[in-house]
Structure formats: C-alpha cells, structure tokens
Scaffold this motif. Structure first.
Motif, PDB file in Angstrom:
ATOM      1  N   ASP A 203       1.146   4.391  -2.739  1.00  0.00           N
ATOM      2  CA  ASP A 203       1.004   5.792  -1.943  1.00  0.00           C
ATOM      3  C   ASP A 203       1.616   6.388  -3.447  1.00  0.00           C
ATOM      4  O   ASP A 203       1.154   7.511  -3.739  1.00  0.00           O
ATOM      5  CB  ASP A 203       0.698   5.956  -0.617  1.00  0.00           C
TER       6      ASP A 203
ATOM      7  N   ASN B 291       0.782   6.978  -6.658  1.00  0.00           N
ATOM      8  CA  ASN B 291      -0.104   7.830  -7.014  1.00  0.00           C
ATOM      9  C   ASN B 291       0.123   9.633  -6.612  1.00  0.00           C
ATOM     10  O   ASN B 291      -0.020  10.414  -7.479  1.00  0.00           O
ATOM     11  CB  ASN B 291      -1.969   8.159  -5.943  1.00  0.00           C
TER      12      ASN B 291
ATOM     13  N   LYS C 262       0.705  -1.134   0.089  1.00  0.00           N
ATOM     14  CA  LYS C 262      -0.117   0.004   0.588  1.00  0.00           C
ATOM     15  C   LYS C 262       0.935   1.457   0.043  1.00  0.00           C
ATOM     16  O   LYS C 262       0.365   2.346  -0.463  1.00  0.00           O
ATOM     17  CB  LYS C 262      -0.715  -0.337   1.355  1.00  0.00           C
TER      18      LYS C 262
END
Length: 245
Positions: A103, A106, A99
C-alpha cells in the motif's frame, strides 16, 4: 537457445538474486524446501527448478518467474541495492505487514506519477476556419467564425490557419497565426491583408518605388499595391503556433 544454455542462464539468475538478497545456498534451500546441493545444482545448470520451486523462488525474491529467463529485448536484469533491500526485508514479513508495504509503495508511485504530469493551460481565441493564404490568396471573410483553444498565450483578436508555403521558413502550411486587429503597420511588419478581394499573410515593404506584399520564400514574387488596388490592412501577425510545437 538450447535447453542446457537455458538451464545455465536460469541458474546464474538464481545465484545473482540469492547474492543480492544476502542469502547462503543453505538459507535459500530452507526457504523453498529443498536441499543445499539442489540449489548448488540449480546455480551451475546441472538441474532446472520445477514449477513449484520456481514459484517459491519468485516469491522469495519478489519477482516473476519470467525474470529468471532470457529477455526477448536482450536487456539485462539489474537489481538495485535499494530494491534488493526492500525485497529482502518484505519477504520476511507476515502477509498483513507485506500488504502495508505494498500500500505504501502504491501511494508513493501515485505521488510520483502525479508529480510528473505537466498541465498545459489552454487559451481561447476567435478562429476563422478559412485559411489566410501564403500563396495564391483566399477571401478571409468567407470563413466560418468559431472558437479554438491553444496552449499558448497572445494578446490576439483572432487566429487563422496558414495556407501555402510562401512565408517559409517562418510560417508553414497549417500553422496558426495570431493576429492583432490594427491598421498601424510599418515597413517590414508581417500582417494579414486583403488585396483585390484575397486575404494574404505577407510582409509589408514600403520603399521609394511604392508598397509591396513580400513573400519570405524567394520562389514567390512580390505583389505590388497599386493606386487602383482594393487594399485593406486586417491586422498585424504577433505570433504563430503549430501542432508540432
């Protein structure tokens, strides 16, 4: 495409991705819970992975199931070395760490997209919605005065649309022309004029025979400015803009 051909295609993609990730057949087999010979059979097209195995393969390689199948636009899948390394490492991480990678990706994507945005500055002008004729003539002051914003800057007093084709190829129908209000025009200047109650965008020509409003399009005749003509200079055209620019 026949089933046999599809199986071979899927198998070749499994092999391509496996090699891109630096995995042996045995290593890949362990990751998806099958035997080494099963991976070998997949890659040569003897067998096709069932849905559970396809899901596990897509998770290992960080792709979708559709990426194993022929693309409708006939584009070949190209796995870059950098992307392969990212997928190879992230697939070995525990979910909380995956994750973090997501992140970070992104954030990078958002910064990239923001950096590619070109902001156009808008400039406000007084605008007459009644066209200035590049043809038969229009009465300028009949138009409604309002404001318009355009992405180009000129030191103009007003903007008006062009009507007609008599000033082509320089000025086209529906172009915006930027006008500086002045009476000081010389021979050869492009300006906005009132002649006998009609507004024109034309070139002012002055010679020994007199003064004329000249059209750049040769299919139109010059309009003579006679002694008895009701003639006024509105201003000088200092620029143009089209929505197609």
């Amino acid at each position: 495409m026949e089933i046999e051909q599809i199986n071979k295609y899927v198998g070749s993609k499994i092999k391509d991705y496996r090699k891109a990730f630096g995995l042996s057949q045995e290593e890949l087999a362990k990751k998806i819970g099958v035997g080494k010979t099963t991976i070998s059979n997949y890659e040569v097209g003897f067998r096709s992975p069932k849905k559970p195995q396809m899901i596990k393969l897509s998770e290992v390689f960080g792709i979708t199931i559709d990426d194993f199948f022929p693309q409708t636009d006939s584009k070949k899948i190209n796995v870059s070395t950098t992307l392969s390394e990212i997928n190879k490492i992230s697939s070995q991480l525990e979910e909380p760490r995956q994750k973090i990678v997501l992140d970070t990706a992104n954030v990078q994507l958002e910064e990239q997209n923001t950096g590619n945005v070109i902001e156009l500055k808008e400039y406000t002008y007084t605008y007459f919605d009644n066209p200035i004729s590049a043809g038969t003539g229009e009465y300028l002051t009949d138009g409604r005065q309002e404001t318009v914003t355009l992405p180009v800057e000129f030191d103009a007093d007003f903007v008006a649309p062009v009507n007609g084709d008599s000033m082509e190829p320089e000025y086209h129908h529906c172009d915006y022309v930027f006008v500086e209000t002045t009476y000081d025009l010389s021979d050869g200047d492009i300006g906005v004029f009132i002649l006998d109650g009609e507004a024109y965008i034309k070139q002012l020509l002055i010679d020994d025979e007199g003064a004329f409003l000249h059209s750049l399009n040769p299919k139109y005749r010059d309009k003579p400015i006679l002694t008895e003509s009701d003639f006024r200079i509105i201003g000088k055209v200092i620029g143009r803009y089209s929505d197609e620019d």
